[in-house]
Write a protein that holds these residues in place. Sequence first.
Motif, mmCIF file in Angstrom:
data_model
loop_
_atom_site.group_PDB
_atom_site.id
_atom_site.type_symbol
_atom_site.label_atom_id
_atom_site.label_comp_id
_atom_site.label_asym_id
_atom_site.label_seq_id
_atom_site.Cartn_x
_atom_site.Cartn_y
_atom_site.Cartn_z
ATOM 1 N N SER A 1 -6.580 -7.606 -1.053
ATOM 2 C CA SER A 1 -7.131 -6.435 -0.235
ATOM 3 C C SER A 1 -8.134 -6.517 -0.606
ATOM 4 O O SER A 1 -8.924 -6.494 -2.060
ATOM 5 N N LYS A 2 -9.512 -6.526 0.424
ATOM 6 C CA LYS A 2 -10.597 -6.394 0.398
ATOM 7 C C LYS A 2 -11.898 -6.048 1.375
ATOM 8 O O LYS A 2 -11.292 -5.715 2.854
ATOM 9 N N GLY B 1 -3.413 -10.869 6.197
ATOM 10 C CA GLY B 1 -4.615 -10.034 5.064
ATOM 11 C C GLY B 1 -4.753 -11.003 3.985
ATOM 12 O O GLY B 1 -5.477 -10.804 2.712
ATOM 13 N N SER C 1 -9.879 -6.410 5.354
ATOM 14 C CA SER C 1 -8.954 -6.555 6.088
ATOM 15 C C SER C 1 -8.157 -5.128 5.061
ATOM 16 O O SER C 1 -6.937 -5.218 5.939
ATOM 17 N N GLY C 2 -8.463 -4.833 4.008
ATOM 18 C CA GLY C 2 -7.409 -3.297 3.793
ATOM 19 C C GLY C 2 -6.550 -3.195 2.829
ATOM 20 O O GLY C 2 -6.626 -4.516 2.275
ATOM 21 N N LYS C 3 -6.593 -1.640 3.018
ATOM 22 C CA LYS C 3 -5.430 -1.805 1.381
ATOM 23 C C LYS C 3 -4.000 -2.643 1.288
ATOM 24 O O LYS C 3 -3.921 -3.407 0.134
ATOM 25 N N TYR C 4 -3.935 -2.079 2.617
ATOM 26 C CA TYR C 4 -2.513 -2.967 2.912
ATOM 27 C C TYR C 4 -2.757 -4.674 3.093
ATOM 28 O O TYR C 4 -2.253 -4.864 4.938
ATOM 29 N N ALA C 5 -3.056 -5.525 2.268
ATOM 30 C CA ALA C 5 -3.558 -6.888 2.997
ATOM 31 C C ALA C 5 -3.072 -6.959 2.153
ATOM 32 O O ALA C 5 -2.808 -6.775 0.123
ATOM 33 N N ASP D 1 -7.402 2.292 5.997
ATOM 34 C CA ASP D 1 -6.550 1.019 6.008
ATOM 35 C C ASP D 1 -6.156 0.936 6.234
ATOM 36 O O ASP D 1 -5.367 -0.747 6.798
ATOM 37 N N LEU E 1 -5.512 -2.426 9.273
ATOM 38 C CA LEU E 1 -4.028 -2.668 9.444
ATOM 39 C C LEU E 1 -3.116 -2.812 10.786
ATOM 40 O O LEU E 1 -3.002 -4.028 11.651
#
Length: 127
Positions: free
Chosen positions: A126-127, A64, A119-123, A4, A8
Amino acid sequence: MTNDIAKLILRLTVSIMMLFHGLEKIINGIGGVKHLTTSAGFPEFFAYGVYVGEIIVPIFILLGAYARAASLVLALNMMFAIFLAYGNSLFSLGKHGAPVFELPFLYLIMSILIFMLGSGKYALNSK
């Protein structure tokens, strides 16, 4: 967590660096892009897509928010940039030995990676 953070960093790098290109277009205008667009036989209004590809889309990627969709738009923008600016000299080398289309090609590949990875967790979404 490491994946993640890597996502980012990728998103931040691509979007912030692309925003510099968009800012340059805001400050100096898009006369060069209009010339390239019309020289290739496209209507002049297509040149205004550069604002979408270099300002709006990078903001979505930065946050994100719908980063996968935004990264596809950025990839399309980079394909047009490569075609319009380097189509006739695609296989030429620059003064440092790299292909002349090196920078937009890197943005193209990185935008495809954002699409593939999400986009990962920090968005925002988040997906």
